[in-house]
Design a protein around this motif. Structure first.
Motif, PDB file in Angstrom:
ATOM      1  N   ILE A   9       0.835  -1.196   0.000  1.00  0.00           N
ATOM      2  CA  ILE A   9       0.000   0.000   0.000  1.00  0.00           C
ATOM      3  C   ILE A   9       0.870   1.245   0.000  1.00  0.00           C
ATOM      4  O   ILE A   9       0.610   2.207  -0.724  1.00  0.00           O
ATOM      5  CB  ILE A   9      -0.925   0.010   1.237  1.00  0.00           C
ATOM      6  CG1 ILE A   9      -1.871  -1.191   1.306  1.00  0.00           C
ATOM      7  CG2 ILE A   9      -1.731   1.278   1.301  1.00  0.00           C
ATOM      8  CD1 ILE A   9      -1.969  -2.106   0.211  1.00  0.00           C
ATOM      9  N   VAL A  10       1.909   1.237   0.811  1.00  0.00           N
ATOM     10  CA  VAL A  10       2.819   2.383   0.879  1.00  0.00           C
ATOM     11  C   VAL A  10       3.514   2.567  -0.466  1.00  0.00           C
ATOM     12  O   VAL A  10       3.643   3.682  -0.961  1.00  0.00           O
ATOM     13  CB  VAL A  10       3.842   2.199   2.021  1.00  0.00           C
ATOM     14  CG1 VAL A  10       4.877   3.294   2.004  1.00  0.00           C
ATOM     15  CG2 VAL A  10       3.132   2.150   3.368  1.00  0.00           C
ATOM     16  N   VAL A  11       3.934   1.469  -1.089  1.00  0.00           N
ATOM     17  CA  VAL A  11       4.608   1.549  -2.383  1.00  0.00           C
ATOM     18  C   VAL A  11       3.655   2.079  -3.455  1.00  0.00           C
ATOM     19  O   VAL A  11       4.021   2.954  -4.245  1.00  0.00           O
ATOM     20  CB  VAL A  11       5.175   0.173  -2.795  1.00  0.00           C
ATOM     21  CG1 VAL A  11       5.758   0.215  -4.198  1.00  0.00           C
ATOM     22  CG2 VAL A  11       6.250  -0.268  -1.809  1.00  0.00           C
ATOM     23  N   LEU A  12       2.419   1.581  -3.484  1.00  0.00           N
ATOM     24  CA  LEU A  12       1.449   2.030  -4.487  1.00  0.00           C
ATOM     25  C   LEU A  12       1.116   3.510  -4.325  1.00  0.00           C
ATOM     26  O   LEU A  12       1.078   4.258  -5.309  1.00  0.00           O
ATOM     27  CB  LEU A  12       0.177   1.188  -4.408  1.00  0.00           C
ATOM     28  CG  LEU A  12       0.320  -0.266  -4.859  1.00  0.00           C
ATOM     29  CD1 LEU A  12      -0.938  -1.054  -4.517  1.00  0.00           C
ATOM     30  CD2 LEU A  12       0.612  -0.346  -6.337  1.00  0.00           C
ATOM     31  N   ASN A  13       0.880   3.953  -3.091  1.00  0.00           N
ATOM     32  CA  ASN A  13       0.566   5.364  -2.874  1.00  0.00           C
ATOM     33  C   ASN A  13       1.771   6.249  -3.175  1.00  0.00           C
ATOM     34  O   ASN A  13       1.624   7.346  -3.698  1.00  0.00           O
ATOM     35  CB  ASN A  13       0.063   5.600  -1.456  1.00  0.00           C
ATOM     36  CG  ASN A  13      -1.360   5.132  -1.274  1.00  0.00           C
ATOM     37  OD1 ASN A  13      -2.072   4.886  -2.242  1.00  0.00           O
ATOM     38  ND2 ASN A  13      -1.788   4.987  -0.044  1.00  0.00           N
ATOM     39  N   THR A  14       2.964   5.767  -2.876  1.00  0.00           N
ATOM     40  CA  THR A  14       4.175   6.527  -3.201  1.00  0.00           C
ATOM     41  C   THR A  14       4.346   6.627  -4.705  1.00  0.00           C
ATOM     42  O   THR A  14       4.702   7.690  -5.227  1.00  0.00           O
ATOM     43  CB  THR A  14       5.408   5.869  -2.556  1.00  0.00           C
ATOM     44  OG1 THR A  14       5.211   5.823  -1.135  1.00  0.00           O
ATOM     45  CG2 THR A  14       6.673   6.636  -2.878  1.00  0.00           C
ATOM     46  N   LEU A  15       4.078   5.543  -5.414  1.00  0.00           N
ATOM     47  CA  LEU A  15       4.167   5.563  -6.875  1.00  0.00           C
ATOM     48  C   LEU A  15       3.196   6.586  -7.463  1.00  0.00           C
ATOM     49  O   LEU A  15       3.558   7.359  -8.355  1.00  0.00           O
ATOM     50  CB  LEU A  15       3.878   4.168  -7.427  1.00  0.00           C
ATOM     51  CG  LEU A  15       3.966   3.988  -8.941  1.00  0.00           C
ATOM     52  CD1 LEU A  15       5.376   4.296  -9.432  1.00  0.00           C
ATOM     53  CD2 LEU A  15       3.594   2.565  -9.312  1.00  0.00           C
ATOM     54  N   ALA A  17       2.052   9.235  -5.916  1.00  0.00           N
ATOM     55  CA  ALA A  17       2.555  10.560  -5.548  1.00  0.00           C
ATOM     56  C   ALA A  17       3.739  10.964  -6.418  1.00  0.00           C
ATOM     57  O   ALA A  17       3.858  12.125  -6.809  1.00  0.00           O
ATOM     58  CB  ALA A  17       2.944  10.580  -4.076  1.00  0.00           C
ATOM     59  N   VAL A  18       4.617  10.015  -6.743  1.00  0.00           N
ATOM     60  CA  VAL A  18       5.752  10.302  -7.623  1.00  0.00           C
ATOM     61  C   VAL A  18       5.250  10.707  -9.005  1.00  0.00           C
ATOM     62  O   VAL A  18       5.786  11.639  -9.625  1.00  0.00           O
ATOM     63  CB  VAL A  18       6.718   9.095  -7.700  1.00  0.00           C
ATOM     64  CG1 VAL A  18       7.721   9.246  -8.833  1.00  0.00           C
ATOM     65  CG2 VAL A  18       7.448   8.928  -6.376  1.00  0.00           C
ATOM     66  N   LEU A  19       4.217  10.046  -9.489  1.00  0.00           N
ATOM     67  CA  LEU A  19       3.628  10.433 -10.769  1.00  0.00           C
ATOM     68  C   LEU A  19       3.125  11.875 -10.699  1.00  0.00           C
ATOM     69  O   LEU A  19       3.349  12.664 -11.618  1.00  0.00           O
ATOM     70  CB  LEU A  19       2.484   9.497 -11.148  1.00  0.00           C
ATOM     71  CG  LEU A  19       1.708   9.887 -12.402  1.00  0.00           C
ATOM     72  CD1 LEU A  19       2.608   9.809 -13.638  1.00  0.00           C
ATOM     73  CD2 LEU A  19       0.498   9.011 -12.575  1.00  0.00           C
ATOM     74  N   GLY A  86      -0.400  18.341 -10.387  1.00  0.00           N
ATOM     75  CA  GLY A  86       0.514  17.386  -9.764  1.00  0.00           C
ATOM     76  C   GLY A  86       0.704  17.652  -8.286  1.00  0.00           C
ATOM     77  O   GLY A  86       0.747  16.723  -7.472  1.00  0.00           O
ATOM     78  N   ALA A  87       0.801  18.926  -7.906  1.00  0.00           N
ATOM     79  CA  ALA A  87       0.993  19.276  -6.503  1.00  0.00           C
ATOM     80  C   ALA A  87      -0.217  18.891  -5.659  1.00  0.00           C
ATOM     81  O   ALA A  87      -0.072  18.376  -4.544  1.00  0.00           O
ATOM     82  CB  ALA A  87       1.280  20.770  -6.381  1.00  0.00           C
ATOM     83  N   ILE A  88      -1.417  19.114  -6.189  1.00  0.00           N
ATOM     84  CA  ILE A  88      -2.636  18.746  -5.458  1.00  0.00           C
ATOM     85  C   ILE A  88      -2.694  17.232  -5.247  1.00  0.00           C
ATOM     86  O   ILE A  88      -2.985  16.759  -4.152  1.00  0.00           O
ATOM     87  CB  ILE A  88      -3.895  19.253  -6.193  1.00  0.00           C
ATOM     88  CG1 ILE A  88      -3.980  20.761  -6.050  1.00  0.00           C
ATOM     89  CG2 ILE A  88      -5.160  18.576  -5.669  1.00  0.00           C
ATOM     90  CD1 ILE A  88      -5.061  21.404  -6.891  1.00  0.00           C
ATOM     91  N   ASN A  89      -2.392  16.475  -6.297  1.00  0.00           N
ATOM     92  CA  ASN A  89      -2.402  15.017  -6.177  1.00  0.00           C
ATOM     93  C   ASN A  89      -1.395  14.543  -5.139  1.00  0.00           C
ATOM     94  O   ASN A  89      -1.696  13.704  -4.295  1.00  0.00           O
ATOM     95  CB  ASN A  89      -2.111  14.362  -7.525  1.00  0.00           C
ATOM     96  CG  ASN A  89      -2.160  12.858  -7.429  1.00  0.00           C
ATOM     97  OD1 ASN A  89      -3.202  12.289  -7.156  1.00  0.00           O
ATOM     98  ND2 ASN A  89      -1.028  12.218  -7.634  1.00  0.00           N
ATOM     99  N   THR A  90      -0.191  15.083  -5.187  1.00  0.00           N
ATOM    100  CA  THR A  90       0.852  14.674  -4.249  1.00  0.00           C
ATOM    101  C   THR A  90       0.457  15.009  -2.816  1.00  0.00           C
ATOM    102  O   THR A  90       0.592  14.170  -1.915  1.00  0.00           O
ATOM    103  CB  THR A  90       2.188  15.350  -4.612  1.00  0.00           C
ATOM    104  OG1 THR A  90       2.514  15.005  -5.955  1.00  0.00           O
ATOM    105  CG2 THR A  90       3.305  14.919  -3.696  1.00  0.00           C
ATOM    106  N   LEU A  91      -0.050  16.200  -2.594  1.00  0.00           N
ATOM    107  CA  LEU A  91      -0.445  16.609  -1.250  1.00  0.00           C
ATOM    108  C   LEU A  91      -1.584  15.752  -0.713  1.00  0.00           C
ATOM    109  O   LEU A  91      -1.520  15.256   0.420  1.00  0.00           O
ATOM    110  CB  LEU A  91      -0.856  18.083  -1.247  1.00  0.00           C
ATOM    111  CG  LEU A  91      -1.365  18.601   0.095  1.00  0.00           C
ATOM    112  CD1 LEU A  91      -0.220  18.632   1.100  1.00  0.00           C
ATOM    113  CD2 LEU A  91      -1.978  19.968  -0.067  1.00  0.00           C
TER     114      LEU A  91
END
Length: 118
Positions: A9-15, A17-19, A86-91
């Motif tokens: 889950i952490v890897v998927l959410n990080t991926l 966020a990286v996108l 991108g910033a909104i998605n990452t946040l």
């Protein structure tokens, strides 16, 4: 199951966020609308996979819906730049992952049972 020593889950959410970060840096040649659609779809798909891998499903599914929805609204509901999408998605992903992580646990596959009398 672990991916790179971390919970999936952490890897998927990080991926996801990286996108969002890649989009916000303007590394791609996508328009703001294309970037927003791509990030929203990928966030939704990765969120669905992550939700299927956790119990209870609701917190992770909520995270995926809100992240994808916020990105889609940013891309299509308002006139904002690709960087803002991108910033909104990452946040949103970072905050919701931190808030919901304590409420979910990785689901483990059922262990095979030994026949009795063996």
């Amino acid at each position: 199951m672990r991916i790179f020593g971390r919970e999936p889950i952490v890897v998927l959410n990080t991926l996801a966020a990286v996108l969002g970060l890649v989009v916000s840096l303007g590394v791609t040649s996508l328009t703001a609308e294309q970037a927003g659609a791509t990030v929203a779809v990928v966030s939704a798909v990765l969120g669905g996979i992550a939700a299927a891998m956790t119990r209870p499903v609701a917190p992770q599914a909520f995270t995926a819906i809100v992240a994808a929805g916020a990105t889609a609204v940013a891309a299509y509901g308002y006139e904002v730049s690709q960087e803002t999408v991108g910033a909104i998605n990452t946040l949103v992903l970072a905050v919701l992952t931190l808030l919901t992580r304590v409420q979910v646990t990785p689901s483990s596959p059922t262990a095979p049972t030994r026949p009795t009398g063996v």
